[in-house]
Write a protein that holds these residues in place. Structure first.
Motif, short mmCIF file in Angstrom:
data_model
loop_
_atom_site.label_atom_id
_atom_site.label_comp_id
_atom_site.label_asym_id
_atom_site.label_seq_id
_atom_site.Cartn_x
_atom_site.Cartn_y
_atom_site.Cartn_z
N ILE A 1 0.85 -1.20 0.00
CA ILE A 1 0.00 0.00 0.00
C ILE A 1 0.88 1.24 0.00
O ILE A 1 0.68 2.17 -0.77
CB ILE A 1 -0.91 0.01 1.24
CG1 ILE A 1 -1.93 -1.13 1.16
CG2 ILE A 1 -1.63 1.35 1.37
CD1 ILE A 1 -2.82 -1.23 2.37
N LYS A 2 1.90 1.21 0.83
CA LYS A 2 2.77 2.38 0.96
C LYS A 2 3.50 2.69 -0.34
O LYS A 2 3.75 3.84 -0.67
CB LYS A 2 3.79 2.16 2.08
CG LYS A 2 3.19 2.32 3.45
CD LYS A 2 3.02 3.80 3.74
CE LYS A 2 2.43 4.04 5.10
NZ LYS A 2 2.07 5.45 5.27
N LEU A 3 3.91 1.64 -1.05
CA LEU A 3 4.66 1.91 -2.27
C LEU A 3 3.75 1.99 -3.49
O LEU A 3 4.23 2.11 -4.62
CB LEU A 3 5.81 0.91 -2.48
CG LEU A 3 5.55 -0.58 -2.63
CD1 LEU A 3 5.16 -0.91 -4.05
CD2 LEU A 3 6.83 -1.33 -2.31
N ALA A 4 2.44 1.91 -3.26
CA ALA A 4 1.47 2.07 -4.34
C ALA A 4 1.65 1.01 -5.41
O ALA A 4 1.65 1.29 -6.60
CB ALA A 4 1.56 3.45 -4.96
N LEU A 5 1.80 -0.24 -4.96
CA LEU A 5 1.86 -1.33 -5.92
C LEU A 5 0.45 -1.59 -6.43
O LEU A 5 -0.49 -1.67 -5.64
CB LEU A 5 2.42 -2.60 -5.25
CG LEU A 5 2.53 -3.82 -6.15
CD1 LEU A 5 3.49 -3.56 -7.29
CD2 LEU A 5 2.98 -5.03 -5.35
N PHE A 6 0.32 -1.69 -7.73
CA PHE A 6 -0.97 -2.02 -8.30
C PHE A 6 -1.47 -3.29 -7.65
O PHE A 6 -0.70 -4.22 -7.48
CB PHE A 6 -0.80 -2.23 -9.81
CG PHE A 6 -2.07 -2.54 -10.50
CD1 PHE A 6 -2.86 -1.54 -11.02
CD2 PHE A 6 -2.48 -3.86 -10.65
CE1 PHE A 6 -4.03 -1.82 -11.66
CE2 PHE A 6 -3.66 -4.15 -11.28
CZ PHE A 6 -4.43 -3.13 -11.79
N VAL B 1 3.27 5.27 -10.61
CA VAL B 1 2.82 3.93 -10.25
C VAL B 1 3.42 2.91 -11.21
O VAL B 1 3.88 1.84 -10.83
CB VAL B 1 1.29 3.85 -10.24
CG1 VAL B 1 0.84 2.47 -9.82
CG2 VAL B 1 0.71 4.88 -9.32
N ALA B 2 3.44 3.28 -12.50
CA ALA B 2 4.00 2.37 -13.49
C ALA B 2 5.49 2.16 -13.23
O ALA B 2 5.99 1.04 -13.34
CB ALA B 2 3.79 2.93 -14.89
#
Lengths: 501, 504, 118
Positions: A222-227, A313-314
């Motif tokens: 969540i913290k690293l914004a993994l899809f 995010v990508a």
């Protein structure tokens, strides 16, 4: 004398400066103080990196209490390298902030801005160099709380809802990490990372540890914004003040990727995470989907900051992909991209902020005709954009080179092809903006003669980042050496543990 | 007299790359004084040519020239190594740069183009990239400057700034960047993963034991990744690039950029795969036939084009595939013919483009159908056009004869009769779409009342342009009668080893 | 049955955690979301505190005759975590106040209709 306290200094500098800034309130002095602190912290980080490269890891017991009772700061090539990127970029963004926030943040809140900024910096530095799993959580929350505040400082009211969403997601993520750490503690009775590593290796395939791993991975993701756990990120980066977006995009998610690497490689051990639990396939799949889905999302947006947010995010996808390849080269690719992406994204957001400074909008159509009106800003944007695409002689090319070689080493030709196809999508979303800037006429209703180039205090940090992009695309000795050391050490340490058993 | 005798041979390579860049910076400084600016460009071009001449001389004397700039990755540097094929290309490009500059001065002023400083600046940067490609010592260096060449020519393509120019520019950049990133980079990295080196070495670097199907994939990736070679179906960027001012089309899209593409393919064939090993790769034949198909199809398309530059563009697509075919035939003679074609096609095609531009400047005509009777007004231009056209077709006494001759012999030697037939048909098609233009220009029916021809009605393009196209058409003739220096140079290429004997 | 009785503290933790999580996800009112977040965090505090208990141990104060103590470390840790939780709640609630000022409502569906859909 100060030499031996360098690890603590990296955290303490911004931590001490923050309340002073708060007391001093709003003025140029505050800006100078914050920038000075940042610069000092960067020098400390650089010294730490040189020391670790020359002499190996530094262990520092906070307050003289030795591990496992006291909290230990551990600096090795890995976190010294990321620390350098974080402090360096933060400092440049601080320089940039003066003019940028004058436009975007209410004058009365400037003091809050610098205070929160320094606190976030302290938190991020803390996450990076602590050697204690619970301490990591505390620093994570310090930095997160500061960033929620930073996001909510913008004058657009939508930043509030964005910050709130970020707060909810961020807290859930952090709490997940807390649960995971608690489960590990339950089983092993220690919080020191190196101790944890040793004891976890002893409890093979325990259900508690599996659960702990699951909670930690999800929390960090969540913290690293993994899809697909990235939904909080685009609004936060879009509505935050530009300087904040620039800061967050280049530091916060990068540090989260570091945390993931630290947990996987140092604490759990790659054998356990990847071979026993099969996490590499999960990561690889999510990373590939992230690269394509979010690059596509970036290509269809109209707000340039949203485009860059989705691009972030990508790009996190590329980092996770590198990790999921489970080789030294793959890990190197992930780490190098942490560093390089910080360089390019900060430059891009700074350029966008400069356009906002003059035009007051960040829609793609606001960029029309900017190539003539703000030539230096748009040149910076273009070069940093080429770096995102991965054109040779930019930092982005170096990341991509390592990532593709890592895939090819494993004979994963399909992955290599997908990585390269992903960068074609980057051409689309960067190309749209560049084309608007250089090939469209100034939209009607804008008084072209009034538009000037951005102020020098914005241009200088922007161009420092752009030149860094070029420098680290040509001379890769520093990055490859640091990253090579780090990833070899990460793999070696687990092997050493196995031998020890 | 050797101007550069006091310079270290290896230093010359650096100079060849850096001199155009310095020239570019100087001409920006002189931006407000057109005369000074153009003199700077001409002086730079002349200086560069002398450097390349000395490099050529050194090559004949077997002086090794090598230089390394910076290590991009551990074990991989930006390295420049002089070898005969690169020298050949550098000679062609640097010589024609002088002529094109001369031509551009006339054209750009005659056409009253905007942003002329940017134009000459980007031009010089593009030439610098071409020099770097010529002398690149490994695939990474080649790739890096290949990309730089694409990026530096993009502002030239979109120079006019019109809607059509933007659209053309988008196609140009889109195709060239995507093929190079998606295919070429993959091929380069695949080679790196398979062989552990990227250096160009005589005889190639892939081992005989290497998995053939992997090599097959790599070859296809190289052929399509090098989009500048314009093999169908990735040829669309070349006609799209014709929106650029004619000097750009002339030097870059008939010589420098497109030749950089086929040059890279030749380099890969000779120095990465090795000519002998190329035969054993299963897809070599497939790509060969695709190349042959490109030759025929684009010639046929050229016939349908009324716009002169578009017709020439498709002709270029077709001629480029001659070189690809020559490289993939995998015999020394065919490869030599392909190398020679780089030079002979260059002089021929640049002449044609110069003429097209001259017509546009003097008479504002773009379409073939409007050019009947033009010989009365522009006799020098149309004569040059005829010479260039004959050279492209490959008839004596023009330069194009030799390269087609060697290509045909190479095809016969490789036992590929179908390629021989293709080359013949293509020559016929060339005749069909090129020759009618000068014929109609000179022998079109005139009104009975027309006055007898006199010099008074001549209305040529500005003098520098006329000089330029005269020089290149003379070059077409000269290369027929005196091809020996080039042949000697080509014979030095490892893998060709003197396969073509003295001619002329 | 013994699974439930022996591990009753964990069952409570799991129940609270899920309840809090559910409130965070489903509540429409932002204040309720913050409350849910609090319940969620509290469950984790309980997890830590209850795991520090050593059966038969007393409070970790040196008293003569006692040899077995509960583990004090988790309690100390959770003190820090509680502080963090309070801070989070404070930031969350102040955001809610500002949202109320800016939008005139704290119901998620109401202000989402107004603008910010990404």
């Amino acid at each position: 004398m100060l030499e031996q306290h360098l690890p603590a200094l990296a955290i303490l500098l911004p931590l001490i400066a923050a309340p002073i800034v708060f007391i001093l309130g709003r003025s140029t002095v505050v800006w100078l103080l914050a920038t000075f602190t940042g610069a000092w912290a960067s020098i400390v980080a650089f010294q730490l990196l040189l020391t670790t490269l020359a002499e190996g890891a530094i262990h520092y017991s906070l307050g003289g209490w030795s591990a496992p009772w006291g909290i230990e700061l551990t600096v090795d090539a890995l976190n010294a390298f990321v620390l350098l990127a974080v402090t360096g970029v933060s400092t440049m963004v601080l320089v940039y902030s003066k003019e940028s926030i004058a436009k975007e943040i209410d004058k009365a809140k400037h003091g809050f801005y610098y205070t929160a900024y320094l606190l976030a910096m302290a938190g991020l530095s803390g996450i990076l160099i602590t050697g204690d799993a619970f301490n990591l959580f505390v620093f994570l929350e310090i930095s997160s709380l500061a960033t929620y505040t930073l996001v909510s400082l913008a004058s657009d009211r939508r930043c509030l809802t964005a910050a709130f969403r970020y707060l909810i997601m961020g807290t859930i993520g952090a709490t997940f990490i807390l649960i995971g750490v608690g489960l590990l503690y339950m089983k092993t009775g220690t919080l020191n990372m190196l101790d944890l590593a040793e004891r976890i290796a002893a409890f093979d395939r325990s259900r508690t540890i599996n659960t702990g791993l699951a909670f930690i991975v999800v929390g960090v993701s969540i913290k690293l914004a993994l899809f697909p756990l990235h939904r909080w990120l685009p609004p936060a980066y879009t509505y935050a003040p530009s300087a904040v977006s620039s800061f967050l995009a280049s530091t916060a998610t990068k540090v989260a990727v570091y945390v993931l690497i630290r947990f996987i490689f140092t604490i759990f051990g790659p054998d356990y995470v990847f071979y026993d639990m099969g996490m590499d396939m999960v990561f690889m799949f999510l990373a590939i989907v992230a690269i394509f889905k979010c690059s596509y999302m970036a290509a269809v947006q109209n707000n340039v900051k949203t485009i860059l947010a989705f691009s972030s995010v990508a790009q996190v996808g590329y980092m996770v992909l590198g990790i999921s390849l489970v080789t030294t080269t793959g890990l190197m690719a992930g780490l190098i991209h942490i560093f390089n992406h910080a360089l390019m994204k900060s430059a891009l957001f700074m350029a966008v902020g400069a356009v906002f400074y003059r035009v007051g909008s960040v829609e793609v159509h606001a960029f029309k005709g900017m190539g003539k009106q703000m030539p230096f800003t748009m040149a910076a944007f273009t070069i940093a954009g080429l770096s995102i695409i991965g054109v040779p002689l930019t930092a982005g090319f170096v990341s991509k080179w390592y990532l593709v070689s890592a895939a090819l080493q494993q004979n994963l030709w399909v992955i290599a092809v997908l990585i390269l196809l992903g960068s074609l999508l980057a051409i689309v979303y960067i190309g749209r903006i560049v084309e608007a800037a250089y090939f469209h006429d100034v939209p009607e209703g804008r008084d072209a003669s009034k538009l000037k180039e951005a102020p020098l205090l914005m241009l200088i940090p922007m161009w420092v980042m752009v030149l860094a992009n070029l420098y680290f695309g040509i001379d890769t000795s520093l990055t490859t050496e640091a990253v090579g050391h780090a990833s070899e050490w990460l793999f070696q340490s687990t092997e050493l543990l196995e031998v020890a058993q | 007299m050797n101007l550069w005798q006091f310079v270290e041979p290896s230093m010359l390579v650096n100079l060849a790359i850096v001199v155009p860049v310095i020239g570019a910076l100087l001409l920006i400084a002189a931006g407000n004084y057109p005369n000074l600016r153009e003199s700077v460009t001409l002086a730079t071009a002349a200086l560069l040519f002398t450097i390349v001449l000395v490099i050529t001389d050194n090559t004949f004397n077997a002086v090794a020239m090598e230089t390394t700039w910076v290590a991009l990755f551990p074990g991989l540097s930006l390295t420049f190594v002089v070898e005969p094929l690169g020298v050949l290309f550098a000679l062609v490009a640097s010589f024609l740069w002088i002529i094109t500059t001369l031509y551009a001065i006339g054209y750009m002023r005659g056409h009253k183009e905007d942003n002329q400083t940017r134009f000459f600046f980007c031009f010089a940067i593009a030439i610098s990239s071409v020099m770097a490609i010529c002398f690149s010592g490994n695939l990474l260096t080649l790739f890096v400057f290949y990309e730089l060449l694409t990026l530096s020519t993009y502002p030239l393509v979109t120079h006019a700034g019109t809607e059509a120019a933007k659209k053309g520019g988008r196609t140009y950049l889109g195709i060239l960047l995507s093929t190079s990133i998606a295919f070429l980079l993959l091929a380069v990295m695949g080679t790196w993963a398979v062989t552990g080196t990227l250096d160009f070495q005589p005889g190639g670097i892939v081992a005989d034991t290497e998995n053939k199907s992997l090599l097959a994939v790599l070859l296809v990736l190289f052929c399509y990744g090098i989009g500048k070679a314009a093999i169908m179906p990735f040829h669309r960027w070349l006609p799209a690039a014709m929106v650029a001012p004619t000097p750009v089309s002339a030097l870059l899209h008939a010589v420098a950029v497109v030749k950089a593409g086929v040059f890279s393919i030749l380099k890969v064939a000779i120095y990465i795969f090795g000519i002998d090993r190329l035969k054993e790769i299963p897809t070599a034949d497939v790509m060969l036939y695709i190349g042959a198909a490109t030759v025929l199809i684009s010639s046929s398309i050229a016939m349908t084009k009324d716009n002169l530059k578009a017709r020439l563009a498709y002709s270029t697509v077709s001629q480029l595939s001659y070189i690809v075919v020559g490289a993939l035939l995998a015999t020394p003679i065919a490869a030599a013919g392909a190398a020679l074609h780089i030079a002979t096609h260059a002089v021929g095609k640049i002449t044609l483009f110069f003429c097209a531009g001259a017509i546009m400047v003097a008479k504002h005509k773009k379409n073939v159908s409007e050019m009947a009777g033009l010989g009365r007004v522009m006799p020098i231009t149309m004569t040059a056009f005829a010479i260039g056209a004959i050279s492209i077709i490959g008839l004596p006494p023009m330069a194009g004869t030799w390269s087609k001759w060697f290509l045909t012999i190479g095809a016969l030697e490789a036992d590929k009769l179908i390629i021989v037939v293709t080359l013949m048909i293509s020559s016929l098609l060339n005749i069909a779409y090129l020759l009618p233009i000068p014929i109609k220009a000179f022998f079109a029916k005139q009104a009975p009342s027309a006055e007898p021809w006199s010099w008074a009605e001549v209305q040529e393009a500005p003098l520098p342009s006329v000089i330029a196209l005269t020089v290149t058409s003379a070059g077409c003739l000269a290369l027929f009668f005196f091809p020996q220096p080039l042949v000697d140079l080509i014979n030095l290429i490892p893998g060709i080893n003197g396969a073509i004997n003295g001619v002329g | 049955m013994s699974v439930i009785v022996d591990y009753y503290n964990y069952w409570i933790v799991v129940f609270l955690m899920m309840a809090g999580f559910y409130v965070v996800i489903s509540a429409n009112n932002l204040v309720k979301k913050v409350v849910g977040l609090n319940i969620f965090q509290t469950s984790v505090f309980m997890l830590y505190i209850s795991m520090g208990k050593v059966s038969g141990g007393t409070a970790p104060i040196i008293i003569e005759g006692v040899t077995q103590y509960s583990n004090p470390l988790p309690h100390v840790l959770i003190l820090t975590a509680i502080v963090v939780g309070v801070a989070t709640t404070a930031v969350g609630l102040s955001l809610v106040i500002r949202i109320k000022h800016a939008y005139g409502t704290v119901e998620e569906n109401e202000f989402q209709n107004e603008d910010d859909a990404i």
